[in-house]
Write a protein that holds these residues in place. Sequence first.
Motif, PDB file in Angstrom:
ATOM      1  N   GLN A 260    -102.417  14.016   2.288  1.00 52.34           N
ATOM      2  CA  GLN A 260    -101.243  13.484   1.598  1.00 52.34           C
ATOM      3  C   GLN A 260    -101.342  12.007   1.260  1.00 52.34           C
ATOM      4  N   GLY A 261    -102.036  11.225   2.096  1.00 53.18           N
ATOM      5  CA  GLY A 261    -101.927   9.794   1.854  1.00 53.18           C
ATOM      6  C   GLY A 261    -103.080   8.912   2.238  1.00 53.18           C
ATOM      7  N   PHE A 262    -103.854   9.291   3.260  1.00 55.69           N
ATOM      8  CA  PHE A 262    -104.903   8.378   3.704  1.00 55.69           C
ATOM      9  C   PHE A 262    -106.273   8.918   3.314  1.00 55.69           C
ATOM     10  N   ASN A 263    -106.642   8.686   2.080  1.00 54.10           N
ATOM     11  CA  ASN A 263    -108.013   8.973   1.667  1.00 54.10           C
ATOM     12  C   ASN A 263    -108.365   8.092   0.473  1.00 54.10           C
ATOM     13  N   PRO A 264    -109.630   7.764   0.324  1.00 54.88           N
ATOM     14  CA  PRO A 264    -110.039   6.806  -0.717  1.00 54.88           C
ATOM     15  C   PRO A 264    -109.676   7.242  -2.129  1.00 54.88           C
ATOM     16  N   ASN A 265    -109.678   8.542  -2.397  1.00 49.03           N
ATOM     17  CA  ASN A 265    -109.378   9.006  -3.753  1.00 49.03           C
ATOM     18  C   ASN A 265    -107.944   8.682  -4.162  1.00 49.03           C
ATOM     19  N   ILE A 266    -107.057   8.651  -3.194  1.00 47.68           N
ATOM     20  CA  ILE A 266    -105.661   8.298  -3.465  1.00 47.68           C
ATOM     21  C   ILE A 266    -105.458   6.790  -3.396  1.00 47.68           C
ATOM     22  N   LEU A 267    -106.019   6.169  -2.368  1.00 41.71           N
ATOM     23  CA  LEU A 267    -105.684   4.779  -2.077  1.00 41.71           C
ATOM     24  C   LEU A 267    -106.420   3.763  -2.949  1.00 41.71           C
TER      25      LEU A 267
END
Length: 334
Positions: A260-267
């Motif tokens: 949902q939120g903590f991964n390089p693709n999102i952040l």
Amino acid sequence: MYGRSYDKVGFNLKFDKKFLNRKSFKLRPDSGDASKIRSKLCCDIANRIGLPSIQGTYARLYMNNEFWGLYVFMDSIKTSWIKQTFNPSEKEVTTLFQCKTGGFNFKSNSYNSCINANDDYPNMSEFSSFVYAANNARNISDLEKIMDVDIFLKYLTFEWLIGSSDHFMIYGHNFNWYKRESDGKWVVIYYDYDNTFGNGASYSLWANKGLNQDGTGANRGNQPIYYSFADWEPNIPILKKLVFDNKNRFKQIVYDVLVQGFNPNILNPHINEIKSFLSPYVREDFTAKNGSLPGRINKAGSRTSSSYSNFEYNIENSVKNWISKKFDVACSNY
């Protein structure tokens, strides 16, 4: 008080009338964060993964037509914030407790590290009863009766992943506990995120820990960026009941947070957006006028040693690097 040790200090704001549906705010210089994005990014992650959380943005501060520089503009967890977030029917919120000074870990008498956030209701008996019950819980089922376990587990996961040395597990502060009116369960709410993504996470914090609660840790090493959750938490007894006796449940929560939120693709794209937005304001904040940088009024405080080049470097080589490596650690362990 840590923030006031710098030459650029922060401010607590309290309004008689609501502004942006709130009455209390913080203006934080985050002088110890060269990236200027840690607080904002952590708020965004917490909101993204569904935690009850403060929000953060930025402000250029002027006082008496004098420019004071760039600040992080954040919610302050006061009773007005509780009313907006949880919508209790009670007129006065009397069950919000702030753990600010350090040392809270659910052990006996650690409730003394916290205070009632409502100055008109200093009584601590309800909170001390909660701490006593949690400390004496036999298992996670007992804890479920008195606290929102899923929120606590998700905050613990979040704390480990963002590399915070300044919340529950390490120093035992910078969070609130609120007894939710709807079901009588206690909910934890974190705040203050400048010491994250490894900022301030020295190996010395774990030098005398010994083995982990799950028996691992003999080869922990001296680089906290590679620590598993078991490595990171300092053998707090309540976490054995919550985490190590319920590994599958914790594993699912870690998985959910990563997706949902903590991964390089999102952040990383989000970080790039914040960096692009902030860039001219950070330059402005490090541009001297009449020989002085804006807002550096505390002449007795430590001089802010950062710069625009440090801003860029810290984002790319500290924040993004932490996210990438900690994501890999989480995937390999859970």
